[in-house]
Scaffold this motif. Structure first.
Motif, PDB file in Angstrom:
ATOM      1  N   GLU A  31       0.843  -1.185   0.000  1.00  0.00           N
ATOM      2  CA  GLU A  31       0.000   0.000   0.000  1.00  0.00           C
ATOM      3  C   GLU A  31       0.870   1.224   0.000  1.00  0.00           C
ATOM      4  O   GLU A  31       1.722   1.397   0.863  1.00  0.00           O
ATOM      5  N   PHE A  32       0.684   2.095  -0.984  1.00  0.00           N
ATOM      6  CA  PHE A  32       1.453   3.331  -1.080  1.00  0.00           C
ATOM      7  C   PHE A  32       0.912   4.327  -0.058  1.00  0.00           C
ATOM      8  O   PHE A  32      -0.293   4.507   0.069  1.00  0.00           O
ATOM      9  N   VAL A  33       1.815   4.955   0.678  1.00  0.00           N
ATOM     10  CA  VAL A  33       1.434   5.988   1.636  1.00  0.00           C
ATOM     11  C   VAL A  33       1.700   7.338   0.983  1.00  0.00           C
ATOM     12  O   VAL A  33       2.820   7.615   0.546  1.00  0.00           O
ATOM     13  N   ASN A  34       0.688   8.139   0.885  1.00  0.00           N
ATOM     14  CA  ASN A  34       0.815   9.470   0.281  1.00  0.00           C
ATOM     15  C   ASN A  34       1.552  10.415   1.227  1.00  0.00           C
ATOM     16  O   ASN A  34       1.589  10.185   2.435  1.00  0.00           O
ATOM     17  N   PRO A  35       2.107  11.504   0.691  1.00  0.00           N
ATOM     18  CA  PRO A  35       2.786  12.463   1.559  1.00  0.00           C
ATOM     19  C   PRO A  35       1.826  13.310   2.384  1.00  0.00           C
ATOM     20  O   PRO A  35       2.226  13.915   3.370  1.00  0.00           O
ATOM     21  N   TYR A  36       0.550  13.351   1.997  1.00  0.00           N
ATOM     22  CA  TYR A  36      -0.428  14.159   2.727  1.00  0.00           C
ATOM     23  C   TYR A  36      -1.827  13.582   2.556  1.00  0.00           C
ATOM     24  O   TYR A  36      -2.112  12.885   1.585  1.00  0.00           O
ATOM     25  N   TYR A  78      -3.446   5.863   8.063  1.00  0.00           N
ATOM     26  CA  TYR A  78      -2.520   5.848   6.929  1.00  0.00           C
ATOM     27  C   TYR A  78      -1.050   5.611   7.297  1.00  0.00           C
ATOM     28  O   TYR A  78      -0.434   4.684   6.814  1.00  0.00           O
ATOM     29  N   TYR A  79      -0.476   6.463   8.123  1.00  0.00           N
ATOM     30  CA  TYR A  79       0.976   6.421   8.336  1.00  0.00           C
ATOM     31  C   TYR A  79       1.424   5.291   9.264  1.00  0.00           C
ATOM     32  O   TYR A  79       2.445   4.668   9.030  1.00  0.00           O
ATOM     33  N   ASP A 100       4.972  17.115  -3.405  1.00  0.00           N
ATOM     34  CA  ASP A 100       4.636  15.721  -3.115  1.00  0.00           C
ATOM     35  C   ASP A 100       5.838  14.814  -3.411  1.00  0.00           C
ATOM     36  O   ASP A 100       6.903  15.292  -3.813  1.00  0.00           O
ATOM     37  N   TYR A 101       5.686  13.513  -3.205  1.00  0.00           N
ATOM     38  CA  TYR A 101       6.797  12.585  -3.385  1.00  0.00           C
ATOM     39  C   TYR A 101       7.251  12.479  -4.843  1.00  0.00           C
ATOM     40  O   TYR A 101       8.339  12.009  -5.120  1.00  0.00           O
TER      41      TYR A 101
END
Length: 190
Positions: free
Chosen positions: A4-9, A82-83, A143-144
């Protein structure tokens, strides 16, 4: 195995009761409850001096205030969802008031914490001013994928982001912008 990709925000939204409670708190403050914060900065890498790197008024709320209670609620909600960072029950909050010309140039929050051995892992901004009450003052972040992203300007909009993400507040050109900012702290990432 699926990753699962974790978004920066991540965004959330205050409910009307929380937004009203924060606005009621702010309405009770006087100018003397804020401290002026302005500093310049020399960027050695680019050999450039910024005369105004940050300019704003800061109110430091006590932990018992609705600002801290509501801020903690959203840090814990978004981190759990999420994080999944290892966080300690150590949160910092500031109520920021930007007047015309108020800004904060590019920076990251990671690495600074009020207790030795901890770092800021998550940062937060809650937009408290209705968009028709000011111009400018946009929060921009990277963002990433190295793309520039502007925070949505809805009153009550909550943005929680990785403290390693570069971000800035553009100068306010008209009106006043209020935002609750905060940081969630925990042990250094390994």
């Amino acid at each position: 195995m699926k990753h699962e990709f974790v978004n920066p925000y991540y965004y959330e939204q205050l409910n009307n009761e929380d937004l009203k409670e924060i606005h009621d708190y702010i309405s009770q403050l006087s100018d003397s409850d804020y401290k002026h914060n302005e500093f310049d900065y020399y960027d050695g890498q680019d050999d450039k001096k910024y005369d105004v790197y940050r300019s704003c008024e800061i109110h430091y709320p006590k932990q018992s205030t609705p600002l801290c209670r509501i801020g903690k609620k959203f840090f814990n909600l978004i981190n759990k969802k999420y994080y999944k960072y290892d966080l300690k029950n150590l949160f910092e909050f500031q109520l920021i008031k930007y007047h015309v010309g108020g800004e904060y140039n590019w920076h990251v929050d990671y690495g600074v914490a009020p207790r030795r051995g901890l770092v800021r892992k998550l940062s937060m901004t809650i937009q408290l001013t209705y968009p028709d009450k000011y111009e400018g003052g946009e929060l921009q972040l990277v963002d990433y994928g190295n793309h520039l992203v502007m925070m949505e300007k809805y009153a009550g909009r909550v943005l929680v982001f990785d403290s390693k993400v570069p971000h800035k507040v553009w100068p306010v050109t008209w009106g006043k912008r209020f935002a609750l900012v905060g940081w969630a702290n925990g042990p250094q990432l390994r």
